[in-house]
Scaffold this motif. Structure first.
Motif, PDB file in Angstrom:
ATOM      1  N   MET A  43      -1.801  -5.677  -4.269  1.00  0.00           N
ATOM      2  CA  MET A  43      -3.277  -5.854  -4.392  1.00  0.00           C
ATOM      3  C   MET A  43      -3.669  -4.654  -3.107  1.00  0.00           C
ATOM      4  O   MET A  43      -3.861  -3.952  -3.591  1.00  0.00           O
ATOM      5  N   SER A  44      -3.483  -5.014  -2.403  1.00  0.00           N
ATOM      6  CA  SER A  44      -3.820  -3.886  -0.712  1.00  0.00           C
ATOM      7  C   SER A  44      -3.166  -2.241  -1.286  1.00  0.00           C
ATOM      8  O   SER A  44      -3.918  -2.032  -0.874  1.00  0.00           O
ATOM      9  N   ILE A  45      -2.166  -2.841  -1.823  1.00  0.00           N
ATOM     10  CA  ILE A  45      -2.607  -0.656  -2.594  1.00  0.00           C
ATOM     11  C   ILE A  45      -2.961   0.045  -3.265  1.00  0.00           C
ATOM     12  O   ILE A  45      -3.907   0.766  -2.811  1.00  0.00           O
ATOM     13  N   GLY A  46      -3.817  -0.540  -3.861  1.00  0.00           N
ATOM     14  CA  GLY A  46      -4.638  -0.814  -5.064  1.00  0.00           C
ATOM     15  C   GLY A  46      -5.810  -0.956  -4.551  1.00  0.00           C
ATOM     16  O   GLY A  46      -7.255   0.375  -3.782  1.00  0.00           O
ATOM     17  N   PHE A  47      -6.505  -1.963  -3.332  1.00  0.00           N
ATOM     18  CA  PHE A  47      -7.507  -1.551  -2.381  1.00  0.00           C
ATOM     19  C   PHE A  47      -7.245  -0.194  -1.690  1.00  0.00           C
ATOM     20  O   PHE A  47      -8.687  -0.244  -1.538  1.00  0.00           O
ATOM     21  N   GLN A  48      -6.767  -0.437  -1.417  1.00  0.00           N
ATOM     22  CA  GLN A  48      -7.078   1.158   0.207  1.00  0.00           C
ATOM     23  C   GLN A  48      -7.224   2.400  -0.708  1.00  0.00           C
ATOM     24  O   GLN A  48      -7.819   3.076  -0.493  1.00  0.00           O
ATOM     25  N   GLN A  49      -6.060   2.437  -1.706  1.00  0.00           N
ATOM     26  CA  GLN A  49      -6.671   3.451  -2.400  1.00  0.00           C
ATOM     27  C   GLN A  49      -7.541   4.569  -3.637  1.00  0.00           C
ATOM     28  O   GLN A  49      -7.340   5.190  -3.565  1.00  0.00           O
ATOM     29  N   ARG A  50      -7.794   2.952  -3.390  1.00  0.00           N
ATOM     30  CA  ARG A  50      -9.635   2.971  -5.244  1.00  0.00           C
ATOM     31  C   ARG A  50      -8.758   3.649  -6.401  1.00  0.00           C
ATOM     32  O   ARG A  50      -9.021   5.161  -6.495  1.00  0.00           O
ATOM     33  N   ALA A  51      -7.782   3.569  -6.594  1.00  0.00           N
ATOM     34  CA  ALA A  51      -7.112   4.787  -7.775  1.00  0.00           C
ATOM     35  C   ALA A  51      -5.897   3.759  -8.573  1.00  0.00           C
ATOM     36  O   ALA A  51      -5.678   2.507  -8.108  1.00  0.00           O
ATOM     37  N   ASN A  52      -5.117   4.248  -9.319  1.00  0.00           N
ATOM     38  CA  ASN A  52      -4.102   3.232 -10.751  1.00  0.00           C
ATOM     39  C   ASN A  52      -3.314   4.155  -9.957  1.00  0.00           C
ATOM     40  O   ASN A  52      -2.835   4.249  -8.894  1.00  0.00           O
ATOM     41  N   PRO A  53      -1.843   3.090 -10.124  1.00  0.00           N
ATOM     42  CA  PRO A  53      -0.498   2.952  -9.651  1.00  0.00           C
ATOM     43  C   PRO A  53      -0.415   4.473  -8.871  1.00  0.00           C
ATOM     44  O   PRO A  53       0.926   4.854  -8.024  1.00  0.00           O
ATOM     45  N   VAL A  54       0.149   5.671 -10.112  1.00  0.00           N
ATOM     46  CA  VAL A  54       0.279   6.317  -9.358  1.00  0.00           C
ATOM     47  C   VAL A  54      -0.067   8.056  -8.231  1.00  0.00           C
ATOM     48  O   VAL A  54       0.563   7.560  -7.744  1.00  0.00           O
ATOM     49  N   LYS A  55      -1.309   7.396  -8.504  1.00  0.00           N
ATOM     50  CA  LYS A  55      -2.558   7.926  -7.029  1.00  0.00           C
ATOM     51  C   LYS A  55      -2.122   7.526  -6.390  1.00  0.00           C
ATOM     52  O   LYS A  55      -1.863   7.565  -4.663  1.00  0.00           O
ATOM     53  N   ALA A  56      -2.044   5.952  -6.430  1.00  0.00           N
ATOM     54  CA  ALA A  56      -1.907   4.567  -5.096  1.00  0.00           C
ATOM     55  C   ALA A  56      -0.852   5.118  -4.790  1.00  0.00           C
ATOM     56  O   ALA A  56      -0.689   4.841  -2.973  1.00  0.00           O
ATOM     57  N   MET A  57       0.361   4.686  -5.771  1.00  0.00           N
ATOM     58  CA  MET A  57       1.509   4.650  -4.196  1.00  0.00           C
ATOM     59  C   MET A  57       2.153   5.927  -3.945  1.00  0.00           C
ATOM     60  O   MET A  57       1.899   5.756  -2.840  1.00  0.00           O
ATOM     61  N   LYS A  58       1.351   6.739  -4.786  1.00  0.00           N
ATOM     62  CA  LYS A  58       1.917   8.965  -4.043  1.00  0.00           C
ATOM     63  C   LYS A  58       0.989   8.531  -2.473  1.00  0.00           C
ATOM     64  O   LYS A  58       1.711   8.846  -2.079  1.00  0.00           O
ATOM     65  N   ALA A  59      -0.519   8.126  -2.711  1.00  0.00           N
ATOM     66  CA  ALA A  59      -1.126   8.600  -1.553  1.00  0.00           C
ATOM     67  C   ALA A  59      -0.881   7.474  -0.679  1.00  0.00           C
ATOM     68  O   ALA A  59      -0.511   7.751   0.672  1.00  0.00           O
ATOM     69  N   SER A  60       0.187   6.190  -0.430  1.00  0.00           N
ATOM     70  CA  SER A  60       1.143   4.965   0.074  1.00  0.00           C
ATOM     71  C   SER A  60       1.548   5.480   0.758  1.00  0.00           C
ATOM     72  O   SER A  60       2.071   4.930   1.893  1.00  0.00           O
ATOM     73  N   CYS A  61       2.602   6.067   0.083  1.00  0.00           N
ATOM     74  CA  CYS A  61       3.764   6.951   0.555  1.00  0.00           C
ATOM     75  C   CYS A  61       4.044   8.302   1.109  1.00  0.00           C
ATOM     76  O   CYS A  61       4.808   9.350  -0.109  1.00  0.00           O
ATOM     77  N   GLN A  62       3.067   8.585   2.164  1.00  0.00           N
ATOM     78  CA  GLN A  62       2.944  10.460   1.695  1.00  0.00           C
ATOM     79  C   GLN A  62       4.053  10.992   2.889  1.00  0.00           C
ATOM     80  O   GLN A  62       4.061  12.323   2.605  1.00  0.00           O
ATOM     81  N   ARG A  63       4.282  10.145   3.642  1.00  0.00           N
ATOM     82  CA  ARG A  63       6.220  10.275   4.011  1.00  0.00           C
ATOM     83  C   ARG A  63       6.973  11.503   3.246  1.00  0.00           C
ATOM     84  O   ARG A  63       7.770  11.538   3.530  1.00  0.00           O
ATOM     85  N   ILE A  64       7.066  10.157   2.350  1.00  0.00           N
ATOM     86  CA  ILE A  64       7.837   9.318   0.576  1.00  0.00           C
ATOM     87  C   ILE A  64       7.040  10.678  -0.298  1.00  0.00           C
ATOM     88  O   ILE A  64       7.257   9.203  -0.968  1.00  0.00           O
ATOM     89  N   PRO A  65       6.217  11.103  -1.035  1.00  0.00           N
ATOM     90  CA  PRO A  65       5.699  10.947  -1.637  1.00  0.00           C
ATOM     91  C   PRO A  65       6.103  10.516  -3.115  1.00  0.00           C
ATOM     92  O   PRO A  65       5.808  10.288  -4.134  1.00  0.00           O
ATOM     93  N   LEU A  66       7.783  11.794  -2.971  1.00  0.00           N
ATOM     94  CA  LEU A  66       8.130  11.885  -4.296  1.00  0.00           C
ATOM     95  C   LEU A  66       8.613  10.043  -4.487  1.00  0.00           C
ATOM     96  O   LEU A  66       8.219   9.761  -5.863  1.00  0.00           O
ATOM     97  N   PHE A  67       9.166   9.377  -3.386  1.00  0.00           N
ATOM     98  CA  PHE A  67       9.666   7.615  -3.660  1.00  0.00           C
ATOM     99  C   PHE A  67       8.199   7.310  -4.098  1.00  0.00           C
ATOM    100  O   PHE A  67       8.354   6.907  -5.697  1.00  0.00           O
ATOM    101  N   GLY A  68       7.097   7.664  -3.536  1.00  0.00           N
ATOM    102  CA  GLY A  68       5.847   6.901  -4.560  1.00  0.00           C
ATOM    103  C   GLY A  68       5.641   7.544  -5.964  1.00  0.00           C
ATOM    104  O   GLY A  68       4.889   6.700  -6.109  1.00  0.00           O
TER     105      GLY A  68
END
Length: 452
Positions: A79-104
């Protein structure tokens, strides 16, 4: 925010642009929707049989422990990943993994694929519940031919009722977050609880029910020496909360800023566990009532297969109870159908939110596109049932879900740009350590259990 409480619209910043996103209108609406996503056949059927097969009350105690140590942190992490990024899983995970964007990106698209796979096989199972609910109704009306058709497995029956589930889910999703997901969650979840409590009251009055209640509640502490009990409890607690396909991430993104995710996670897990516990007070006593009527429910000290119990033993029991039994059967399978439907709603919102946000499609077109894709995969599984059904379930539950749970812990513990408000102070620091080290280790144990 211009209004108190929850806002109709929450703001999402992505790639330097701002888009408006709907949000839940109330805290109770969010909790019921999230708990509805979590509550499914794993609660109504999986939890009771796990308890009965693993030491009764001893399993419940271990389950609560691992719920606190693993499942609730996993729920919080997703929940915290979506809560912080205010986005769907693809956008949220990419934004949360700025150091490894491909992983996100890989993790985000895995959520989309996982949600679609979940819908594809879960719609078939949910369809069976609707079919048996209709079967009880047709029996009551004297339409025996129709009752026989809907209660006997077959390609036509499976396609029709899977299509019904997919259509009902799509209609709810079309309404959006407030008028669709939240509105129907507020209706379906109270109805589920009402049916559950009513069925418990009736079943507990029948002969043999007390033996089942004892089997469910009485702890067999000798079972604690079996390592499989702990692993089974860990797996059940994790999967019971519907973690790993992005549904909780999307729901978290629809929360208003400033909410306490820790408290909300506890509320969702508490309601989910309450329903699982109540389900145990219904299902296990009902099976022991069936045993008093001469039906076999145990083999080598454990309950026989779940599908045999639910689609063979219990329907025969309901038939033996006469007209009242027909009503009980209808209520029971309606209960299972509602539990299934509340789970498909969240899974459908995952790819729909991706299409509306990443590709700017309308909600109507996105829902239609997801519905068509899920219908095609679902039909493929039905026509190749023996080959694909268990394979798809195994791929998702044995590999994708536990791996995604591990990814959530890695992202929240190591890669996320900033902490949430729940991670402030000493308690927050302890939570951070727990998410970084303890949870990944426990998650690897769950993965080992279900995969090997």
């Amino acid at each position: 925010m211009t209004t108190a409480g929850y806002s109709e619209v929450s703001r999402s910043f992505s790639n330097g642009s701002m888009t408006n996103r709907q949000g839940f209108s109330s805290r109770i609406g969010f909790i019921l929707a999230a708990a509805g996503s979590a509550v499914g056949l794993g609660n109504i059927w999986g939890f009771p049989t796990q308890v009965a097969n693993h030491g009764g009350g001893a399993f419940i105690l271990v389950y609560i422990l691992v719920l606190l140590l693993l499942a609730i942190p996993a729920l919080y992490a997703e929940m915290s990943i979506g809560f912080q990024q205010r986005a769907n899983p693809v956008k949220a995970m990419k934004a949360s993994c700025q150091r490894i964007p491909l992983f996100g990106l890989f993790a985000g698209y895995s959520n989309i694929v996982g949600a679609i796979l979940m819908l594809s096989f879960y719609s078939i199972i949910a369809g069976w519940m609707f079919a048996h609910s209709f079967g009880s109704l047709f029996t009551a009306l004297g339409w025996e031919t129709l009752a026989g058709f809907v209660t006997q497995s077959g390609i036509t029956r499976n396609l029709l009722f899977a299509a019904l589930v997919i259509m009902l889910t799509a209609l709810i999703i079309l309404g959006g977050v407030q008028q669709g997901i939240e509105r129907w969650s507020k209706r379906l979840m109270p109805l589920l609880l009402l049916l559950l409590v009513g069925l418990i009251i009736y079943i507990l009055q029948l002969p043999g029910a007390y033996d089942g209640l004892t089997k469910f509640l009485k702890p067999d502490f000798a079972a604690l020496s079996d390592p499989q009990l702990v692993l089974a409890a860990m797996g059940q607690a994790f999967f019971s909360l519907s973690i790993g396909v992005g549904g909780m991430l999307v729901y978290g993104s629809y929360l208003k800023q400033g909410e306490n995710l820790g408290k909300l996670s506890l509320s969702i897990a508490g309601l989910d566990t309450l329903i699982a516990f109540l389900a145990g007070m219904l299902v296990i006593p009902a099976l022991f009532v069936a045993q008093t009527y001469g039906y076999t429910i145990m083999s080598n000290g454990e309950l026989v297969g779940r599908s045999e119990l639910i689609f063979d033993v219990l329907p025969k029991l309901f038939n033996n109870l006469g007209t009242t039994g027909t009503l009980i059967g209808f209520s029971f399978f309606t209960l299972l159908a509602i539990a299934s439907l509340t789970s498909t709603i969240a899974s459908t919102e995952v790819p729909v939110s991706y299409l509306t946000e990443n590709h700017q499609y309308s909600r109507q077109f996105s829902t239609l596109l997801v519905t068509l894709v899920v219908s095609l995969i679902c039909a493929t599984i039905v026509f190749n049932f023996e080959l694909l059904f268990r394979a798809v379930i195994g791929l998702l539950t044995h590999y994708m879900l536990p791996l995604m749970g591990l990814v959530y812990f890695i992202v929240t513990g190591w890669l996320r740009p900033q902490p949430t408000n729940a991670e402030a102070g000493l308690a927050g620091k302890l939570l951070k350590v727990h998410l970084r080290f303890i949870c990944p280790a426990l998650m690897l144990l769950v993965f080992y259990q279900v995969a090997f």
